[in-house]
Design a protein around this motif. Structure first.
Motif, PDB file in Angstrom:
ATOM      1  N   VAL A  13      -4.277 -11.456 -12.392  1.00  0.00           N
ATOM      2  CA  VAL A  13      -3.828 -10.253 -13.023  1.00  0.00           C
ATOM      3  C   VAL A  13      -2.368 -10.037 -12.617  1.00  0.00           C
ATOM      4  O   VAL A  13      -1.999  -9.861 -11.446  1.00  0.00           O
ATOM      5  CB  VAL A  13      -4.683  -9.044 -12.745  1.00  0.00           C
ATOM      6  N   PRO A  14      -1.524  -9.785 -13.748  1.00  0.00           N
ATOM      7  CA  PRO A  14      -0.215  -9.502 -13.019  1.00  0.00           C
ATOM      8  C   PRO A  14      -0.150  -7.962 -12.531  1.00  0.00           C
ATOM      9  O   PRO A  14      -0.804  -7.068 -13.086  1.00  0.00           O
ATOM     10  CB  PRO A  14       0.390  -9.347 -14.484  1.00  0.00           C
ATOM     11  N   ILE A  15       0.642  -7.972 -11.380  1.00  0.00           N
ATOM     12  CA  ILE A  15       0.885  -6.868 -10.687  1.00  0.00           C
ATOM     13  C   ILE A  15       2.433  -6.684 -10.369  1.00  0.00           C
ATOM     14  O   ILE A  15       3.179  -7.798 -10.471  1.00  0.00           O
ATOM     15  CB  ILE A  15       0.066  -6.645  -9.434  1.00  0.00           C
ATOM     16  N   ALA A  16       3.060  -5.606 -10.091  1.00  0.00           N
ATOM     17  CA  ALA A  16       4.048  -5.305  -9.686  1.00  0.00           C
ATOM     18  C   ALA A  16       4.463  -4.728  -8.282  1.00  0.00           C
ATOM     19  O   ALA A  16       3.645  -3.597  -7.887  1.00  0.00           O
ATOM     20  CB  ALA A  16       5.098  -4.237 -10.853  1.00  0.00           C
ATOM     21  N   LEU A  17       5.320  -5.298  -7.640  1.00  0.00           N
ATOM     22  CA  LEU A  17       5.667  -4.630  -6.279  1.00  0.00           C
ATOM     23  C   LEU A  17       6.956  -3.857  -6.187  1.00  0.00           C
ATOM     24  O   LEU A  17       7.964  -4.546  -6.490  1.00  0.00           O
ATOM     25  CB  LEU A  17       5.662  -5.590  -5.125  1.00  0.00           C
ATOM     26  N   ARG A  32       1.422  -1.958  -8.107  1.00  0.00           N
ATOM     27  CA  ARG A  32       1.149  -1.093  -9.536  1.00  0.00           C
ATOM     28  C   ARG A  32       0.260  -2.299 -10.105  1.00  0.00           C
ATOM     29  O   ARG A  32       0.749  -3.537 -10.552  1.00  0.00           O
ATOM     30  CB  ARG A  32       2.179  -0.735 -10.236  1.00  0.00           C
ATOM     31  N   GLY A  33      -0.986  -2.015 -10.373  1.00  0.00           N
ATOM     32  CA  GLY A  33      -1.747  -3.095 -11.494  1.00  0.00           C
ATOM     33  C   GLY A  33      -1.731  -2.657 -12.766  1.00  0.00           C
ATOM     34  O   GLY A  33      -0.685  -1.762 -13.349  1.00  0.00           O
ATOM     35  N   PRO A  34      -2.294  -3.408 -13.672  1.00  0.00           N
ATOM     36  CA  PRO A  34      -2.182  -3.173 -15.130  1.00  0.00           C
ATOM     37  C   PRO A  34      -2.762  -1.778 -15.386  1.00  0.00           C
ATOM     38  O   PRO A  34      -3.800  -1.182 -14.845  1.00  0.00           O
ATOM     39  CB  PRO A  34      -2.841  -4.368 -15.630  1.00  0.00           C
ATOM     40  N   ARG A  35      -2.071  -1.276 -16.592  1.00  0.00           N
ATOM     41  CA  ARG A  35      -2.857   0.210 -17.058  1.00  0.00           C
ATOM     42  C   ARG A  35      -3.935  -0.312 -17.828  1.00  0.00           C
ATOM     43  O   ARG A  35      -4.287  -1.456 -18.141  1.00  0.00           O
ATOM     44  CB  ARG A  35      -1.845   0.792 -17.768  1.00  0.00           C
ATOM     45  N   HIS A  81     -11.797   8.421 -12.667  1.00  0.00           N
ATOM     46  CA  HIS A  81     -11.552   9.502 -11.707  1.00  0.00           C
ATOM     47  C   HIS A  81     -12.122   8.713 -10.309  1.00  0.00           C
ATOM     48  O   HIS A  81     -11.337   9.301  -9.225  1.00  0.00           O
ATOM     49  CB  HIS A  81     -12.380  10.771 -11.706  1.00  0.00           C
ATOM     50  N   PHE A  82     -12.690   7.771 -10.428  1.00  0.00           N
ATOM     51  CA  PHE A  82     -13.358   7.384  -8.880  1.00  0.00           C
ATOM     52  C   PHE A  82     -13.087   5.901  -8.965  1.00  0.00           C
ATOM     53  O   PHE A  82     -13.320   5.318  -7.886  1.00  0.00           O
ATOM     54  CB  PHE A  82     -14.890   7.678  -9.000  1.00  0.00           C
ATOM     55  N   VAL A  83     -12.875   4.974  -9.967  1.00  0.00           N
ATOM     56  CA  VAL A  83     -12.918   3.659  -9.784  1.00  0.00           C
ATOM     57  C   VAL A  83     -11.635   2.929 -10.208  1.00  0.00           C
ATOM     58  O   VAL A  83     -11.024   2.282  -9.409  1.00  0.00           O
ATOM     59  CB  VAL A  83     -13.903   3.115 -10.904  1.00  0.00           C
ATOM     60  N   LYS A  84     -10.861   3.396 -11.414  1.00  0.00           N
ATOM     61  CA  LYS A  84      -9.531   2.529 -11.689  1.00  0.00           C
ATOM     62  C   LYS A  84      -8.563   3.030 -11.051  1.00  0.00           C
ATOM     63  O   LYS A  84      -7.896   4.277 -11.190  1.00  0.00           O
ATOM     64  CB  LYS A  84      -9.633   2.846 -13.116  1.00  0.00           C
ATOM     65  N   ILE A  85      -7.802   2.409 -10.141  1.00  0.00           N
ATOM     66  CA  ILE A  85      -6.949   2.820  -9.338  1.00  0.00           C
ATOM     67  C   ILE A  85      -5.549   2.011 -10.055  1.00  0.00           C
ATOM     68  O   ILE A  85      -5.592   0.807 -10.318  1.00  0.00           O
ATOM     69  CB  ILE A  85      -6.894   2.068  -8.017  1.00  0.00           C
TER      70      ILE A  85
END
Length: 188
Positions: A13-17, A32-35, A81-85
């Protein structure tokens, strides 16, 4: 000064540093991961509601539709609220410590602070997962009773799971600051 580079996670999965240097001994590194994609959210919601409509057509019980809507909404709230970071960040302050923050899709943030006196080192570790070698960054905490011992290992970026090339960037930044702390004259 801030710079952003693109990488991929262990699953592709594409991520950004994003690296931001606040001072010579203070650096912030955020992955940052994908929205959350509206398309996938709509597809999941539609699938649940179509299944509920099918059950409603068979049973002619309107409670099935109400339950599907209720379960979908509660599930979405729990997921956001608890899973998707969305973002995991690491703020390294040479004289103070390391702050680890996870930002959830709902806006909630979870923060942990580790005093620099507890930090023994920051390392890249490897693990075998599903017949595959994965790498992860972790903070090794010093045992207060035994200076040569390790009391705990704190893994970083558990949600985004960056690949080795991204971890090396973060590792080098952390080691620069930890190296300054080790070479600085110790005051008593």
């Amino acid at each position: 000064m801030a710079e952003e580079r693109r990488f991929r996670s262990a699953s592709g999965v594409p991520i950004a540093l994003r690296r931001r240097q606040h001072s010579a001994s203070c650096r912030e590194l955020a992955v940052r991961g994908p929205r959350l994609q509206l398309r996938s959210l709509s597809a999941a919601t539609s699938a649940v509601w179509l299944a509920a409509y099918g059950l409603f057509a068979l049973s002619e019980n309107s409670m099935v539709l109400s339950a599907a809507i209720f379960i979908t909404l509660i599930g979405l709230i729990i997921y956001l609220h608890f899973v998707k970071i969305d973002q995991e960040s690491l703020l390294v302050i040479g004289s103070l410590g390391i702050q680890v923050t996870s930002s959830y899709a709902s806006g909630k943030e979870s923060t942990t602070f580790i005093e620099m006196g507890q930090v023994k080192d920051v390392v890249i570790n490897e693990a075998i997962h599903m017949q595959k070698v994965i790498y992860y960054l972790c903070i090794i905490l010093q045992d207060p009773e035994d200076p040569q011992g390790v009391s705990e290992v704190v893994p970083l970026f558990q949600s985004s799971k960056p690949r080795l090339d991204c971890l090396i960037e973060v590792y080098k930044s952390c080691q620069e600051i930890l190296g300054q702390r080790k070479t600085a004259p110790q005051s008593s």
